[in-house]
Structures are given as structure tokens and as C-alpha cells.
Design an enzyme around this catalytic site. Structure first.
Site, mmCIF file in Angstrom:
data_model
loop_
_atom_site.group_PDB
_atom_site.id
_atom_site.type_symbol
_atom_site.label_atom_id
_atom_site.label_comp_id
_atom_site.label_asym_id
_atom_site.label_seq_id
_atom_site.Cartn_x
_atom_site.Cartn_y
_atom_site.Cartn_z
ATOM 1 N N ASP A 240 0.858 -1.190 0.000
ATOM 2 C CA ASP A 240 0.000 0.000 0.000
ATOM 3 C C ASP A 240 0.892 1.237 0.000
ATOM 4 O OD1 ASP A 240 -2.386 -1.436 0.071
ATOM 5 O OD2 ASP A 240 -2.387 -1.535 2.261
ATOM 6 N N ASP B 109 -7.075 -1.492 -4.574
ATOM 7 C CA ASP B 109 -8.137 -1.177 -3.610
ATOM 8 C C ASP B 109 -9.083 -0.113 -4.163
ATOM 9 O OD1 ASP B 109 -6.961 -2.908 -1.769
ATOM 10 O OD2 ASP B 109 -5.728 -1.323 -0.914
#
Length: 204
Positions: A155, A174
Site C-alpha cells: 500500500d 483497492d
């Protein structure tokens, strides 16, 4: 090839490529993992091979800097997520977490493919599902590639409010999943089943 499958392949592969490319850039620019590796093959090997042991900060790839896009609202900072979205299940033991995510990921792929096959591809009212399902599929596969390669997801997008409140770090996969799910929610309202018309009463 029917148009709907062209859309499926193009959007799914587009999300996967964009997701993995941005993660590659983040590992190259924001961590030390690729330092000293001159060739593309060596850098890809460093990213997709077994990761080094976790350091004192709990990360496998060691950060060297972050980028402030908007000082009080948004930054690019390397992070690792061994769990699901928003870090769910990250505290499960690896022996349980790994098989669980494999089953969930493959189940999601099968479910998305099943519902996509039911679309005609020609009904204008299907446009939200026609584009939303491939976005979800691409996002799911993008993160699944991370799990297969190194058992954690990279991330790097970090939204915050003056560092007093922050949204959990996320990535392109995401974001694609969230947009896709939003489009599917719209689809659920747009394509409500129309009630069957009552038979006309026979004239007396």
C-alpha cells in the site's frame, strides 16, 4: 469476441498492469529494496522473490523516504498489509491467513465471472455492472498477485487530515475495487426487476 468480453479483458488487465506498475515504482523510489540493482530483471526479482525478514519496524522492505503530495491531506508512503482491506485479519497466524485469502480470492474471481457471463452486453441498463465487475476483478487479482509473491500487499496511498485522522493506506487495486463496488450498487438500483404487467381485464 463479444464486446462484453473485450471490456472484461481490457479493464481487468488495465487495472492489474497499473496496480503492479505503481507498486514497482513505490518499491523502487520509496524503499531500499532495489538499491544497487541496475537491470530491470534484477529489480523485478527483488520485488517478486521471497521478501527479506521483517526489520525492527515490522516491514520487510525498508522505507527511505515518503512524498508529501499535500502536506495536510495526502502523501505517498510505503506500507505493508498482510491482512485484507483496511488491515482486517492481519493478526491471524500466517498458516491460517494464507489459505483463507487464497480461498476468498479465488471465490471472488469465480463469483465475478459467473455474474459477468449473465450480462447480455447489449442492454444499456447493464453499463454499471459491465464496467464495475471488471474493475473489482482487476483489483482482486492485483492484490492476489502480491499475496502470491510475498504474502503481503503493498500500500502507498495515504489520505489524512492534518495527521489527526487518517484513512487506512491503500493502493490502485483497492481503489478499483471500491469504484467497482460503487458501480455495482448503482446497478442494483438501476436494474431493479420490473413488476410483471397485470393482464388486462376482459371487456364486459
Amino acid at each position: 469476441m463479444p464486446r462484453k468480453y473485450v471490456i472484461l479483458l481490457a479493464v481487468t488487465l488495465g487495472v492489474i498492469v497499473l496496480d503492479q506498475w505503481t507498486k514497482y515504482l513505490v518499491v523502487r523510489e520509496l524503499t531500499t529494496q532495489m538499491d544497487g540493482k541496475e537491470s530491470l530483471g534484477a529489480r523485478l526479482g527483488a520485488m517478486y522473490s521471497d521478501p527479506p525478514p521483517q526489520g525492527f519496524n515490522g516491514l520487510h522492505y525498508q522505507p527511505k523516504r515518503h512524498i508529501e503530495v499535500s502536506e495536510n491531506f495526502f502523501r505517498l508512503r510505503y506500507a505493508e498489509n498482510p491482512g485484507a482491506a483496511w488491515g482486517l485479519f492481519r493478526n491471524l497466524p500466517p498458516s491460517t491467513r494464507g489459505p483463507l485469502f487464497h480461498v476468498v480470492s479465488l471465490g471472488a474471481v469465480l463469483l465475478i465471472t459467473y455474474y459477468f457471463r449473465k450480462l447480455s452486453g447489449t442492454d444499456p441498463e447493464e453499463k454499471w455492472a459491465l464496467w464495475g465487475l471488471p474493475l473489482v476483478l482487476g483489483g482482486a487479482l492485483g492484490n492476489y498477485i502480491d499475496r502470491l509473491a510475498r504474502a503481503f500487499v503493498i500500500d502507498f496511498l495515504e489520505a489524512h487530515w492534518f495527521d489527526k485522522a487518517a484513512w487506512p493506506s491503500f493502493n490502485i487495486a483497492d481503489a478499483a475495487i471500491c469504484v467497482g463496488v460503487g458501480m455495482l450498487l448503482v446497478d442494483a438500483f438501476v436494474r431493479k426487476e420490473k413488476p410483471a404487467e397485470a393482464p388486462s381485464k376482459a371487456k364486459a
